[in-house]
Every structure is written in C-alpha cells, then in structure tokens.
Design a protein around this motif. Structure first.
Motif, PDB file in Angstrom:
ATOM      1  N   MET A   1      49.936  47.881  33.373  1.00 25.22           N
ATOM      2  CA  MET A   1      49.553  46.633  33.808  1.00 25.22           C
ATOM      3  C   MET A   1      50.314  45.932  34.861  1.00 25.22           C
ATOM      4  O   MET A   1      49.793  45.506  35.638  1.00 25.22           O
ATOM      5  N   ALA A   2      51.592  46.359  35.144  1.00 27.95           N
ATOM      6  CA  ALA A   2      52.552  45.937  36.304  1.00 27.95           C
ATOM      7  C   ALA A   2      51.788  46.634  37.451  1.00 27.95           C
ATOM      8  O   ALA A   2      51.778  45.959  38.576  1.00 27.95           O
ATOM      9  N   ALA A   3      51.539  47.703  37.453  1.00 30.60           N
ATOM     10  CA  ALA A   3      50.894  48.387  38.563  1.00 30.60           C
ATOM     11  C   ALA A   3      49.603  47.664  39.020  1.00 30.60           C
ATOM     12  O   ALA A   3      49.339  47.471  40.447  1.00 30.60           O
ATOM     13  N   ALA A   4      48.651  47.468  37.923  1.00 28.75           N
ATOM     14  CA  ALA A   4      47.553  46.686  38.370  1.00 28.75           C
ATOM     15  C   ALA A   4      47.691  45.341  38.873  1.00 28.75           C
ATOM     16  O   ALA A   4      46.953  44.946  40.004  1.00 28.75           O
ATOM     17  N   LEU A   5      48.739  44.858  38.552  1.00 29.99           N
ATOM     18  CA  LEU A   5      48.906  43.358  39.054  1.00 29.99           C
ATOM     19  C   LEU A   5      49.404  43.296  40.318  1.00 29.99           C
ATOM     20  O   LEU A   5      49.062  42.571  41.221  1.00 29.99           O
ATOM     21  N   GLU A   6      50.102  44.402  40.602  1.00 33.29           N
ATOM     22  CA  GLU A   6      50.616  44.392  42.017  1.00 33.29           C
ATOM     23  C   GLU A   6      49.836  45.239  43.040  1.00 33.29           C
ATOM     24  O   GLU A   6      50.173  45.278  44.083  1.00 33.29           O
ATOM     25  N   GLY A   7      48.683  45.679  42.402  1.00 35.14           N
ATOM     26  CA  GLY A   7      47.768  46.190  43.426  1.00 35.14           C
ATOM     27  C   GLY A   7      47.854  47.896  43.786  1.00 35.14           C
ATOM     28  O   GLY A   7      47.642  48.112  44.765  1.00 35.14           O
ATOM     29  N   HIS A   8      48.869  48.425  42.940  1.00 32.77           N
ATOM     30  CA  HIS A   8      49.112  49.825  43.107  1.00 32.77           C
ATOM     31  C   HIS A   8      48.096  50.730  42.505  1.00 32.77           C
ATOM     32  O   HIS A   8      48.301  51.272  41.621  1.00 32.77           O
ATOM     33  N   ARG A   9      46.923  50.807  43.149  1.00 30.53           N
ATOM     34  CA  ARG A   9      45.721  51.590  42.725  1.00 30.53           C
ATOM     35  C   ARG A   9      46.342  53.094  42.516  1.00 30.53           C
ATOM     36  O   ARG A   9      46.045  53.659  41.472  1.00 30.53           O
ATOM     37  N   GLU A  10      46.960  53.687  43.252  1.00 30.96           N
ATOM     38  CA  GLU A  10      47.406  55.041  43.364  1.00 30.96           C
ATOM     39  C   GLU A  10      48.161  55.378  41.943  1.00 30.96           C
ATOM     40  O   GLU A  10      48.127  56.164  41.245  1.00 30.96           O
ATOM     41  N   GLY A  39      46.209  40.013  40.327  1.00 31.76           N
ATOM     42  CA  GLY A  39      46.778  40.464  41.371  1.00 31.76           C
ATOM     43  C   GLY A  39      45.814  40.479  42.833  1.00 31.76           C
ATOM     44  O   GLY A  39      46.555  40.343  43.835  1.00 31.76           O
ATOM     45  N   GLY A  40      44.438  40.622  42.569  1.00 25.34           N
ATOM     46  CA  GLY A  40      43.557  40.444  43.724  1.00 25.34           C
ATOM     47  C   GLY A  40      43.285  41.795  44.362  1.00 25.34           C
ATOM     48  O   GLY A  40      42.538  41.496  45.450  1.00 25.34           O
ATOM     49  N   ASP A  41      43.614  42.788  44.077  1.00 23.27           N
ATOM     50  CA  ASP A  41      43.406  43.996  44.813  1.00 23.27           C
ATOM     51  C   ASP A  41      42.009  44.579  44.379  1.00 23.27           C
ATOM     52  O   ASP A  41      41.887  45.001  43.295  1.00 23.27           O
ATOM     53  N   ALA A  67      37.479  37.561  34.604  1.00 19.84           N
ATOM     54  CA  ALA A  67      36.862  36.672  35.906  1.00 19.84           C
ATOM     55  C   ALA A  67      37.380  35.258  36.082  1.00 19.84           C
ATOM     56  O   ALA A  67      37.705  34.816  37.125  1.00 19.84           O
ATOM     57  N   ASP A  68      37.637  34.907  34.896  1.00 20.64           N
ATOM     58  CA  ASP A  68      38.352  33.581  34.798  1.00 20.64           C
ATOM     59  C   ASP A  68      39.747  33.424  35.487  1.00 20.64           C
ATOM     60  O   ASP A  68      39.952  32.683  36.296  1.00 20.64           O
ATOM     61  N   ARG A  69      40.452  34.482  35.293  1.00 17.36           N
ATOM     62  CA  ARG A  69      41.814  34.832  35.774  1.00 17.36           C
ATOM     63  C   ARG A  69      41.539  34.956  37.174  1.00 17.36           C
ATOM     64  O   ARG A  69      42.409  34.372  38.060  1.00 17.36           O
ATOM     65  N   ALA A  70      40.657  35.636  37.798  1.00 13.08           N
ATOM     66  CA  ALA A  70      40.430  35.876  39.384  1.00 13.08           C
ATOM     67  C   ALA A  70      40.372  34.482  39.773  1.00 13.08           C
ATOM     68  O   ALA A  70      40.673  34.221  41.028  1.00 13.08           O
ATOM     69  N   ARG A  71      39.453  33.669  39.404  1.00 11.95           N
ATOM     70  CA  ARG A  71      39.021  32.535  39.836  1.00 11.95           C
ATOM     71  C   ARG A  71      40.330  31.491  40.135  1.00 11.95           C
ATOM     72  O   ARG A  71      40.557  31.020  40.886  1.00 11.95           O
TER      73      ARG A  71
END
Length: 87
Positions: A1-10, A39-41, A67-71
């Motif tokens: 989850m932390a990697a997803a939040l930080e946008g570390h797709r790899e 995270g927004g990535d 989607a709500d969180r992204a908004r």
C-alpha cells in the motif's frame, strides 16, 4: 500500500510478482486502489485496475470509494478513470 501511495509502480509490480495480497485493507478500510488514488500516479492506478481483483466500488470506513479519495486529493483524472472502471 505504501508503494502504491508513493507511486512506485515498479515496486508494486515486484511485490505482486512475489505474491502480495491485494485484498488487504488497512484499519480505515482503505485498499490498495484507495492508496494509489490518493497518491495520484496514473500508471500505478492503471496497473491495479488491470489486475481485475480489487473491488473498485469498495468503500472505506468513511464511506469513500477510491474515486472519492482521488477527488479529495485533487486527482480528478484518476477519479474519472476509476469511475469508468466501476461501471
């Protein structure tokens, strides 16, 4: 989850290849898609959506979807992307 939040797709890809459980939620009810949207990535969100194993309509303890969180975070493009996937 932390990697997803930080946008570390790899890193997310590596963890998935090693058997990471994407069905987990945190104590607030957020899943990996919630975190990626916060995270927004775009690439990370697309990767998670491509897995087709995360419920895009899942709500956290505050009743918010990914989607709500992204908004809330100002990532309107991601919110639209996830909303389209939810249909």
């Amino acid at each position: 989850m932390a990697a997803a939040l930080e946008g570390h797709r790899e890193v997310v890809e590596l963890l998935l290849s090693r058997g990471a459980d994407v069905s987990l939620v945190d104590e607030d009810g957020n899943n990996i898609l919630h975190y990626a949207c916060m995270g927004g990535d775009v690439g990370t969100v697309e990767l998670i959506l491509s897995l087709d194993v995360v419920d895009v309509n899942a709500r956290n303890n505050d009743g918010e979807t990914a989607a709500d969180r992204a908004r809330v975070e100002g990532h309107h493009q991601l919110a639209d992307l996830v909303s389209r996937a939810a249909r």
